[in-house]
Scaffold this motif. Structure first.
Motif, PDB file in Angstrom:
ATOM      1  N   ILE A 188       0.733  -1.100  -0.240  1.00  0.00           N
ATOM      2  CA  ILE A 188       0.231  -0.221  -0.258  1.00  0.00           C
ATOM      3  C   ILE A 188       0.674   1.185   0.199  1.00  0.00           C
ATOM      4  O   ILE A 188       0.740   2.134  -0.757  1.00  0.00           O
ATOM      5  N   LEU A 189       2.063   0.793   1.139  1.00  0.00           N
ATOM      6  CA  LEU A 189       2.855   1.617   1.334  1.00  0.00           C
ATOM      7  C   LEU A 189       3.696   2.496   0.235  1.00  0.00           C
ATOM      8  O   LEU A 189       4.179   3.852  -0.403  1.00  0.00           O
ATOM      9  N   GLU A 190       4.291   1.707  -0.821  1.00  0.00           N
ATOM     10  CA  GLU A 190       4.752   1.109  -1.856  1.00  0.00           C
ATOM     11  C   GLU A 190       3.853   2.607  -3.823  1.00  0.00           C
ATOM     12  O   GLU A 190       4.793   3.159  -3.840  1.00  0.00           O
ATOM     13  N   ASP A 191       3.039   1.607  -3.143  1.00  0.00           N
ATOM     14  CA  ASP A 191       2.079   2.307  -4.030  1.00  0.00           C
ATOM     15  C   ASP A 191       1.944   3.789  -4.347  1.00  0.00           C
ATOM     16  O   ASP A 191       1.656   4.475  -4.955  1.00  0.00           O
ATOM     17  N   ALA A 192       1.447   3.928  -3.074  1.00  0.00           N
ATOM     18  CA  ALA A 192       1.302   5.706  -2.877  1.00  0.00           C
ATOM     19  C   ALA A 192       2.751   6.261  -2.818  1.00  0.00           C
ATOM     20  O   ALA A 192       2.563   7.821  -3.265  1.00  0.00           O
ATOM     21  N   GLY A 246       3.461  12.298  -9.544  1.00  0.00           N
ATOM     22  CA  GLY A 246       2.308  13.845  -9.318  1.00  0.00           C
ATOM     23  C   GLY A 246       1.187  13.133 -10.035  1.00  0.00           C
ATOM     24  O   GLY A 246       0.414  13.688  -9.932  1.00  0.00           O
ATOM     25  N   LYS A 247       1.059  11.482  -9.663  1.00  0.00           N
ATOM     26  CA  LYS A 247      -0.683  11.491  -9.294  1.00  0.00           C
ATOM     27  C   LYS A 247      -0.989  11.677  -8.040  1.00  0.00           C
ATOM     28  O   LYS A 247      -0.233  11.218  -7.141  1.00  0.00           O
ATOM     29  N   PRO A 248      -2.666  11.597  -8.526  1.00  0.00           N
ATOM     30  CA  PRO A 248      -2.867  11.613  -6.827  1.00  0.00           C
ATOM     31  C   PRO A 248      -3.630  10.089  -6.508  1.00  0.00           C
ATOM     32  O   PRO A 248      -3.321   9.138  -7.275  1.00  0.00           O
ATOM     33  N   ILE A 249      -3.863   9.876  -4.406  1.00  0.00           N
ATOM     34  CA  ILE A 249      -4.543   8.714  -4.655  1.00  0.00           C
ATOM     35  C   ILE A 249      -5.851   8.614  -4.495  1.00  0.00           C
ATOM     36  O   ILE A 249      -6.119   9.723  -4.214  1.00  0.00           O
ATOM     37  N   ALA A 250      -6.008   7.744  -4.928  1.00  0.00           N
ATOM     38  CA  ALA A 250      -7.617   7.222  -5.312  1.00  0.00           C
ATOM     39  C   ALA A 250      -7.940   7.562  -4.044  1.00  0.00           C
ATOM     40  O   ALA A 250      -7.804   7.265  -3.197  1.00  0.00           O
TER      41      ALA A 250
END
Length: 180
Positions: free
Chosen positions: A14-18, A25-29
């Motif tokens: 989860i942390l690596e993906d975030a 520069g992409k937002p977290i869903a």
């Protein structure tokens, strides 16, 4: 050290993906935000350090390193850590340098002196382990070379004595001397 649990691996993912999304520069869903928040709170909680410790076992296994636990006086261990930090070095990198130099013949530690025996129960309070993680291939080569040279030297250079002698030679002792 304990192996990571499935929950540890899930938290890591989860942390690596975030982190990857934020770095790009992409937002977290919005749907992922509660899981990311929970993972951050977990890492920052008292349970975070043990989780990180368990995940470190993956790092050392994946990186092809091996743990070398070196028993030494706590005052020496803390001195070596402080000196390495002040020099912006890591003791694991220094350990790798020690083993490389031992293997190529540019460093040979002196035979370690036997420490004086302490009263029963006192050594444990004043001694601790310094853990370093040199590359496993270097550790294996140095251990084999130490055994192979034991007859010639009259003693067997083992990984802890090689690394300790190198570190003391580089950073000195807390009393200012530089001898192993």
């Amino acid at each position: 050290m304990a192996r990571p649990t499935p929950k540890d691996l899930e938290t890591k993912a989860i942390l690596e993906d975030a982190a990857a999304k934020l770095s790009a520069g992409k937002p977290i869903a919005k749907a992922d935000a509660p899981a990311v928040a929970d993972a951050i709170y977990l890492v920052l909680s008292p349970k975070g350090m043990p989780l990180i410790g368990r995940l470190q076992t993956l790092r050392t296994e994946d990186a092809g390193t091996t743990n070398v636990a070196i028993r030494m006086p706590i005052v020496l261990r803390e001195h070596l850590k402080a000196q390495a930090a002040a020099a912006h070095e890591t003791l694991s990198d220094d350990a790798a340098d020690a083993l490389r130099q031992f293997i190529d013949g540019t460093f040979l530690p002196e035979k370690p002196r036997r420490a004086a025996r302490s009263a029963p129960g006192t050594a444990a309070a004043t001694s601790g382990n310094l853990n370093v993680t040199p590359p496993a291939d270097l550790a294996k080569q140095a251990a084999e070379l130490g055994r192979a040279r034991s007859d010639e030297l009259g003693w067997t250079p083992r990984l802890p004595s090689i690394i300790t002698a190198y570190l003391v030679g580089k950073y000195g002792r807390p009393d200012g001397s530089g001898t192993a």
